[in-house]
Design a protein around this motif. Structure first.
Motif, PDB file in Angstrom:
ATOM      1  N   ASP A  77       0.598 -37.835 -10.623  1.00 33.96           N
ATOM      2  CA  ASP A  77       1.004 -37.211 -11.886  1.00 33.96           C
ATOM      3  C   ASP A  77       1.311 -35.730 -11.697  1.00 33.96           C
ATOM      4  O   ASP A  77       2.266 -35.194 -12.273  1.00 33.96           O
ATOM      5  CB  ASP A  77      -0.092 -37.384 -12.940  1.00 33.96           C
ATOM      6  N   GLN A  78       0.507 -35.054 -10.888  1.00 23.16           N
ATOM      7  CA  GLN A  78       0.725 -33.636 -10.636  1.00 23.16           C
ATOM      8  C   GLN A  78       2.042 -33.409  -9.895  1.00 23.16           C
ATOM      9  O   GLN A  78       2.791 -32.484 -10.207  1.00 23.16           O
ATOM     10  CB  GLN A  78      -0.445 -33.067  -9.830  1.00 23.16           C
ATOM     11  N   GLU A  79       2.328 -34.260  -8.918  1.00 28.52           N
ATOM     12  CA  GLU A  79       3.574 -34.129  -8.164  1.00 28.52           C
ATOM     13  C   GLU A  79       4.779 -34.348  -9.074  1.00 28.52           C
ATOM     14  O   GLU A  79       5.781 -33.634  -8.989  1.00 28.52           O
ATOM     15  CB  GLU A  79       3.594 -35.128  -7.009  1.00 28.52           C
ATOM     16  N   ASN A  80       4.665 -35.339  -9.955  1.00 36.45           N
ATOM     17  CA  ASN A  80       5.767 -35.603 -10.885  1.00 36.45           C
ATOM     18  C   ASN A  80       5.962 -34.444 -11.854  1.00 36.45           C
ATOM     19  O   ASN A  80       7.095 -34.092 -12.202  1.00 36.45           O
ATOM     20  CB  ASN A  80       5.497 -36.895 -11.662  1.00 36.45           C
ATOM     21  N   GLN A 129       5.301 -31.298 -11.284  1.00 35.23           N
ATOM     22  CA  GLN A 129       5.910 -30.185 -10.562  1.00 35.23           C
ATOM     23  C   GLN A 129       7.414 -30.402 -10.382  1.00 35.23           C
ATOM     24  O   GLN A 129       8.205 -29.466 -10.470  1.00 35.23           O
ATOM     25  CB  GLN A 129       5.231 -30.022  -9.202  1.00 35.23           C
ATOM     26  N   LYS A 130       7.807 -31.656 -10.148  1.00 37.63           N
ATOM     27  CA  LYS A 130       9.227 -31.953  -9.969  1.00 37.63           C
ATOM     28  C   LYS A 130      10.004 -31.730 -11.259  1.00 37.63           C
ATOM     29  O   LYS A 130      11.182 -31.368 -11.236  1.00 37.63           O
ATOM     30  CB  LYS A 130       9.402 -33.401  -9.505  1.00 37.63           C
ATOM     31  N   ASN A 131       9.341 -31.968 -12.388  1.00 36.43           N
ATOM     32  CA  ASN A 131      10.021 -31.850 -13.681  1.00 36.43           C
ATOM     33  C   ASN A 131      10.060 -30.418 -14.211  1.00 36.43           C
ATOM     34  O   ASN A 131      10.695 -30.147 -15.233  1.00 36.43           O
ATOM     35  CB  ASN A 131       9.327 -32.752 -14.713  1.00 36.43           C
ATOM     36  N   GLN A 132       9.351 -29.511 -13.540  1.00 37.04           N
ATOM     37  CA  GLN A 132       9.343 -28.113 -14.000  1.00 37.04           C
ATOM     38  C   GLN A 132      10.659 -27.409 -13.658  1.00 37.04           C
ATOM     39  O   GLN A 132      11.288 -27.690 -12.673  1.00 37.04           O
ATOM     40  CB  GLN A 132       8.173 -27.367 -13.348  1.00 37.04           C
TER      41      GLN A 132
END
Length: 218
Positions: free
Chosen positions: A210-213, A215-218
């Motif tokens: 969830d954290q990786e996703n 960060q990608k969406n930021q």
């Protein structure tokens, strides 16, 4: 020696194609070029598929060769070999020329079409009627044997391996014929599959995803 029309291709292309140098001159013209990966999906109609399968088995019968003999030449289990002949498993392009020799495929265009189809990702399927007695009694009894012993098989596997399943993808299937204690013929079916354990679904792993996703969406 490669056919003249193939010499025009660069070396990188030739390295990814079927090894024509191992084919006879007649069979080299039958086998088309196919790269090992990725595989094109099969899109033929059911009628065409049945026609191809019929042609394959007629060629086998004409050569008076058994599935075991073909399997030994190709280096496969006998059931996997039958799957290839039934368009239920893809033919390795490196084996195409050898199969031409084994089955006596000619330069007839139909065999070129069949070989092309054999090297595609197949539509793995089965006819529901094959499971119904008395249509195919062998299949019905085989299914019955698995169903009646399934719970006990699971318990034994759990004790030996843990919580998981047997893969039907990383999997070998073979049929052998042996003699019993009284001299009777007996069927031995070997299911040889990789054990796949169920994972422990920890919340920390999900949070990381969830954290990786995020960060990608930021």
């Amino acid at each position: 020696m490669f056919p003249a029309k193939l010499r025009r291709f660069n070396r990188s292309v030739l390295r990814s194609t079927i090894p024509y140098q191992h084919c006879s001159r007649s069979h080299a013209s039958t086998v088309k070029q196919f790269t090992a990966k990725p595989l094109s999906p099969s899109i033929i109609s059911e009628e065409k598929r049945r026609q191809y399968i019929q042609q394959i088995w007629l060629a086998k019968e004409a050569k008076e060769i058994t599935i075991d003999e073909i399997a030994k030449k190709l280096g496969y289990t006998n059931v996997y070999t039958a799957q290839i002949l039934n368009l239920q498993a893809p033919l390795n392009p490196e084996k195409a020329c050898e199969l031409c020799e084994i089955l006596g495929f000619t330069i007839d265009p139909i065999y070129s079409e069949i070989l092309e189809e054999m090297q595609k990702a197949p539509k793995r399927r089965f006819d529901q009627q094959i499971l119904q007695e008395p249509n195919v009694l062998f299949t019905y009894r085989l299914l019955e044997a698995v169903q009646h012993n399934a719970e006990s098989l699971k318990q034994v596997v759990n004790e030996k391996f843990g919580d998981g399943i047997m893969s039907a993808i990383d999997f070998h299937l073979n049929v052998s014929k042996i003699k019993g204690a009284q001299g009777e013929d007996r069927v031995v079916i070997t299911f040889d599959g990789k054990f796949l354990p169920f994972i422990e679904q920890k919340i920390d792993n999900q949070r990381t995803v969830d954290q990786e996703n995020a960060q990608k969406n930021q």
